[in-house]
Design an enzyme around this catalytic site. Sequence first.
Site, PDB file in Angstrom:
ATOM      1  N   ASN A 104       0.936  -1.220  -0.172  1.00 33.76           N
ATOM      2  CA  ASN A 104      -0.178  -0.056   0.071  1.00 33.76           C
ATOM      3  C   ASN A 104       1.075   1.202  -0.076  1.00 33.76           C
ATOM      4  O   ASN A 104       1.552   1.303   1.008  1.00 33.76           O
ATOM      5  CB  ASN A 104      -0.840   0.146   1.149  1.00 33.76           C
ATOM      6  N   ASP A 161      -0.114   4.459   0.033  1.00 30.00           N
ATOM      7  CA  ASP A 161      -0.922   5.908   0.282  1.00 30.00           C
ATOM      8  C   ASP A 161       0.047   6.785   1.161  1.00 30.00           C
ATOM      9  O   ASP A 161       0.125   7.940   0.799  1.00 30.00           O
ATOM     10  CB  ASP A 161      -2.085   5.425   1.378  1.00 30.00           C
ATOM     11  N   HIS A 162       0.739   6.242   2.035  1.00 29.04           N
ATOM     12  CA  HIS A 162       1.905   7.154   2.780  1.00 29.04           C
ATOM     13  C   HIS A 162       3.090   7.965   1.956  1.00 29.04           C
ATOM     14  O   HIS A 162       3.649   8.693   2.445  1.00 29.04           O
ATOM     15  CB  HIS A 162       1.820   6.434   4.280  1.00 29.04           C
ATOM     16  N   ARG A 165       3.731  18.802   1.726  1.00 32.94           N
ATOM     17  CA  ARG A 165       4.507  20.183   1.322  1.00 32.94           C
ATOM     18  C   ARG A 165       3.967  20.531  -0.023  1.00 32.94           C
ATOM     19  O   ARG A 165       4.353  21.378  -0.576  1.00 32.94           O
ATOM     20  CB  ARG A 165       6.200  19.535   1.054  1.00 32.94           C
ATOM     21  N   HIS A 203      -5.513   3.777  -1.873  1.00 34.16           N
ATOM     22  CA  HIS A 203      -6.855   3.982  -1.282  1.00 34.16           C
ATOM     23  C   HIS A 203      -7.305   5.666  -1.804  1.00 34.16           C
ATOM     24  O   HIS A 203      -6.603   6.405  -1.215  1.00 34.16           O
ATOM     25  CB  HIS A 203      -6.958   3.996   0.328  1.00 34.16           C
ATOM     26  N   ARG A 207      -9.394   8.364  -0.992  1.00 37.68           N
ATOM     27  CA  ARG A 207     -10.308   8.735  -0.043  1.00 37.68           C
ATOM     28  C   ARG A 207     -11.136   9.999  -0.465  1.00 37.68           C
ATOM     29  O   ARG A 207     -10.699  10.448  -1.524  1.00 37.68           O
ATOM     30  CB  ARG A 207      -9.470   9.149   1.230  1.00 37.68           C
ATOM     31  N   HIS A 211      -4.385  11.713   0.616  1.00 37.05           N
ATOM     32  CA  HIS A 211      -3.038  11.372   0.299  1.00 37.05           C
ATOM     33  C   HIS A 211      -3.284  10.974  -1.291  1.00 37.05           C
ATOM     34  O   HIS A 211      -2.912  11.703  -2.024  1.00 37.05           O
ATOM     35  CB  HIS A 211      -2.811  10.174   1.137  1.00 37.05           C
ATOM     36  N   GLU A 225      -8.703   0.834  -3.342  1.00 39.24           N
ATOM     37  CA  GLU A 225      -9.566   0.633  -2.161  1.00 39.24           C
ATOM     38  C   GLU A 225     -10.476   1.820  -2.248  1.00 39.24           C
ATOM     39  O   GLU A 225      -9.908   3.122  -2.525  1.00 39.24           O
ATOM     40  CB  GLU A 225      -8.415   0.881  -0.845  1.00 39.24           C
ATOM     41  N   THR A 234      -7.418   6.820  10.011  1.00 37.46           N
ATOM     42  CA  THR A 234      -7.053   5.820   9.131  1.00 37.46           C
ATOM     43  C   THR A 234      -8.205   4.930   9.097  1.00 37.46           C
ATOM     44  O   THR A 234      -9.073   5.187   9.992  1.00 37.46           O
ATOM     45  CB  THR A 234      -5.772   4.889   9.489  1.00 37.46           C
ATOM     46  N   THR A 235      -8.326   3.890   8.508  1.00 36.15           N
ATOM     47  CA  THR A 235      -9.483   2.960   8.414  1.00 36.15           C
ATOM     48  C   THR A 235      -9.667   2.242   9.657  1.00 36.15           C
ATOM     49  O   THR A 235      -9.125   1.249   9.859  1.00 36.15           O
ATOM     50  CB  THR A 235      -9.416   2.111   7.285  1.00 36.15           C
ATOM     51  N   GLU A 284     -11.410  -9.050   3.090  1.00 35.05           N
ATOM     52  CA  GLU A 284      -9.874  -8.747   3.936  1.00 35.05           C
ATOM     53  C   GLU A 284     -10.248  -8.675   5.279  1.00 35.05           C
ATOM     54  O   GLU A 284     -11.046  -7.826   5.652  1.00 35.05           O
ATOM     55  CB  GLU A 284      -9.343  -7.660   3.187  1.00 35.05           C
ATOM     56  N   HIS A 313      -3.687  -4.297   7.765  1.00 39.69           N
ATOM     57  CA  HIS A 313      -3.856  -3.109   8.778  1.00 39.69           C
ATOM     58  C   HIS A 313      -3.238  -3.158   9.935  1.00 39.69           C
ATOM     59  O   HIS A 313      -3.243  -3.987  10.523  1.00 39.69           O
ATOM     60  CB  HIS A 313      -5.435  -2.863   9.196  1.00 39.69           C
ATOM     61  N   GLY A 314      -2.053  -2.393   9.891  1.00 40.34           N
ATOM     62  CA  GLY A 314      -1.277  -2.109  11.365  1.00 40.34           C
ATOM     63  C   GLY A 314      -0.140  -3.346  11.174  1.00 40.34           C
ATOM     64  O   GLY A 314       0.481  -3.358  12.240  1.00 40.34           O
ATOM     65  N   GLY A 366       1.113  -1.343   4.360  1.00 36.90           N
ATOM     66  CA  GLY A 366       1.602   0.112   3.892  1.00 36.90           C
ATOM     67  C   GLY A 366       2.472   0.834   4.823  1.00 36.90           C
ATOM     68  O   GLY A 366       3.433   0.976   4.956  1.00 36.90           O
ATOM     69  N   HIS A 367       1.670   1.449   5.686  1.00 40.39           N
ATOM     70  CA  HIS A 367       2.341   2.316   6.881  1.00 40.39           C
ATOM     71  C   HIS A 367       3.618   1.889   7.318  1.00 40.39           C
ATOM     72  O   HIS A 367       4.768   2.717   7.258  1.00 40.39           O
ATOM     73  CB  HIS A 367       1.270   2.653   7.924  1.00 40.39           C
TER      74      HIS A 367
END
Length: 249
Positions: A12, A14-15, A23, A48, A50, A55, A75, A105-106, A156, A199-200, A221-222
């Site tokens: 993922n 996203d970040h 910025r 994702h 959103r 992001h 997503e 986050t989700t 998922e 997730h996580g 992802g994160h």
Amino acid sequence: MKTDRKLRLGVNIDHVATVRNARGSAYPEPLRAARLAEQAGADGITAHLREDRRHISDEDIDGLVNALSVPLNFEMAATREMQAIALRHKPHAVCIVPEKREERTTEGGLEVAREENRLAHFIAPLREAGCRVSIFIAAERAQVEAAHRIGAEVIELHTGAYCDAHSEGRINDRDAELERLGEMAALANDLGLEVHAGHGLTYDTVRPIAAMPQVMELNIGHFLIGEAIFLGLGPAIVEMRRLMDEARE
Ligand code: PXP
């Protein structure tokens, strides 16, 4: 039981966009990260879009759809706007997630059981367009069964509660979450659903999830984007892949 037991890794990105947007610059580019992730062994890329575009942007999705050689897992919330975007791009997979503007986050899974009728109608055109539809849910029997009834091909399982319990040292809660995740993965597999999880997840928490034989894909992802600061994105992904493969054996 399905026969193909290979565990896939969806990265993922996203970040990467979060850092770029901090910025308002053009870099770091999510597409470049996606290409690097592919080279490092990612089996797919997850992004994702959103509602608030905090992001990933519409242009990022255009770029990913045009340039990726691995499947895109798109997503999205179950809104008309997102459905139209998905139908325009027809990504390999669509993962329906709950979305609240105020959340960081989700935070939870989708309440499929409460919205069965609406969601069944919502995903039907996506399936007809050839997208694999995945539903992001908590590890609860009612949600797994409802996801099956609405015609999803994939669920998922939300691993956030397990990861939170682990990082907060709540060992009993962590073990109870793991047990629940394992039971719901087995139930979903018996119903003919493909099981993904995410997730996580981190290097510390990925192994027991990767070891669940019904789980076919992890979306992470994160942690990987954070770890990329220290290791570089490629090596961070290679290490995650190694831990997944080791646990799978
Ligand atoms: N799977 C789903 C459905 C998600 O919404 C997210 C977060 O966007 C992830 C996996 C990845 O979670 P994390 O970024 O915590 O690894």
